[in-house]
Design an enzyme around this catalytic site. Sequence first.
Site, PDB file in Angstrom:
ATOM      1  N   ASP A  66       0.818  -1.223   0.000  1.00  0.00           N
ATOM      2  CA  ASP A  66       0.000   0.000   0.000  1.00  0.00           C
ATOM      3  C   ASP A  66       0.849   1.270   0.000  1.00  0.00           C
ATOM      4  OD1 ASP A  66      -2.282  -1.517  -0.047  1.00  0.00           O
ATOM      5  OD2 ASP A  66      -2.610  -1.441   2.108  1.00  0.00           O
TER       6      ASP A  66
ATOM      7  N   ARG B 217      -5.038   6.642  -1.367  1.00  0.00           N
ATOM      8  CA  ARG B 217      -3.559   6.647  -1.282  1.00  0.00           C
ATOM      9  C   ARG B 217      -2.939   7.551  -2.355  1.00  0.00           C
ATOM     10  NH1 ARG B 217      -2.985   4.056   3.135  1.00  0.00           N
ATOM     11  NH2 ARG B 217      -4.186   2.167   3.506  1.00  0.00           N
TER      12      ARG B 217
HETATM   13  C1  S3P Z   1      -5.229  -5.676   3.232  1.00  0.00           C
HETATM   14  C2  S3P Z   1      -4.441  -6.391   2.373  1.00  0.00           C
HETATM   15  C3  S3P Z   1      -3.820  -5.835   1.159  1.00  0.00           C
HETATM   16  C4  S3P Z   1      -3.840  -4.315   1.172  1.00  0.00           C
HETATM   17  C5  S3P Z   1      -5.157  -3.757   1.612  1.00  0.00           C
HETATM   18  C6  S3P Z   1      -5.499  -4.247   3.014  1.00  0.00           C
HETATM   19  C7  S3P Z   1      -5.805  -6.345   4.411  1.00  0.00           C
HETATM   20  O1  S3P Z   1      -4.524  -6.290   0.027  1.00  0.00           O
HETATM   21  O2  S3P Z   1      -3.525  -3.813  -0.112  1.00  0.00           O
HETATM   22  O3  S3P Z   1      -5.131  -2.355   1.607  1.00  0.00           O
HETATM   23  O4  S3P Z   1      -6.269  -5.658   5.335  1.00  0.00           O
HETATM   24  O5  S3P Z   1      -5.808  -7.581   4.436  1.00  0.00           O
HETATM   25  P1  S3P Z   1      -4.144  -7.695  -0.659  1.00  0.00           P
HETATM   26  O6  S3P Z   1      -4.279  -8.712   0.390  1.00  0.00           O
HETATM   27  O7  S3P Z   1      -5.154  -7.915  -1.745  1.00  0.00           O
HETATM   28  O8  S3P Z   1      -2.760  -7.509  -1.192  1.00  0.00           O
END
Ligand code: S3P
Length: 424
Positions: free
Chosen positions: A311, A385
Amino acid sequence: MQKKVSTLNKPLNGEITIPADKSISHRAVMFSSLAKGTSIIRNFSDGQDPLTTLKIFNQLGIESDIKENEIIIKSTGKLKQNNLPLDCGNSGTTMRLVSGILAGQNFNSVLIGDESLSKRPMKRIIEPLTQMGAIIEANEYKAPLKITGQDLHAIDYTSQIASAQVKSCILLAGLGVNDGITSVTEPYVSRNHTELMLKAMGANISTNGTKVSIQKSELSPIEINICGDISSAAYFIVAALIVPNSKIILKKVGLNPTRTGILDVAQKMGANIKILDEKEVYGEKVGDIQIEYSELNGCEISGEIIPRLIDEIPIIAVLATQAKGKTVIKDAQDLRNKESDRITAVVTELKRLGANIEETPDGMIIRGKCNLLGDTEVETYHDHRLAMSLYVAGLICEKEILINGFEWVNISFPTFEELFNKLI
Ligand code: S3P
């Protein structure tokens, strides 16, 4: 809402406390709702996404009482059917994790999302859940998702992507499976807040390298104190590194090693960053971060570190414009599936500001150090973001910039600008 950002001609100085972690806030509501009894969640995020999750569990029959940023959740341990669609708004975490919880209930549900979420891929969760026996109808694997509750069975799943949302979805489905062990193996370790919190609530869950396994468990309510979000801290870390003579301290930031890729990258680039006071709360590391303006060099960012900073890539791209030499970001193709296509969006908007940046299929290449001219309007693509990264870039542009759609910051960080102003 359009936001004007002018050149900051003075350093950032002082101390601020970073608001609560969004990922942990979502999980705190979901898992407390599954635990029979009364749970207390302290320092809950005031971002729109976690509040969306809370609203959905209220619709599913969970009682909650909010006082400032503390929530008391009272649950019988069972969810109730709601005939209205459950609106996940902009939140991929809500839609993917809640699907794992609802697939194994003895009732049906429909999950919907906003324009951005309705375009995001759900095949990554529909496929494994279907292998477990779930019945989910979707349109080309996208929301709305119609879930017909079923008894599920255990699977041993190998995921092609390192994704905490996919991993958590399968583990939450596995939590209710009557016989057998449900396992997920991912190519690299993604954030492990689900594993740590479920363990703290008494679940039968274990981790072995990149494989996590779970068995049917009853969850017990706990008191959860949520730490600051390193993904929110990232904007201040980068701002202090690139605004000359800055020195700041960010208090009570989550330092879970599955999330601290940005600190490793910044240190590899030569950043002067110190961790001051590290503690551990139910497996989650927390500490204060001191950051000083630094001369930086570009570096390569690829492989296992990507899920640890996924992120933060938009704001790392801003940082890289101020590092001498080439920064190459690779293996980050999943960035195209976030709230926006973050590869195209970041490259397009930073180019508008004057950055030397080019798009690649799985990332970007940035050449620095470059003077960002500004003097232009930029877009946020319904993506919080992007909005915050462009704000930080605006602080070092030679002329002011106008950010369109700045209200998207409210998704994760409504007090973003207020906190920045405390450091000026
Ligand atoms: C998150 C996992 C990430 C991240 C998202 C929050 C989470 O996504 O990008 O903002 O809280 O499990 P991905 O698991 O799809 O990479």
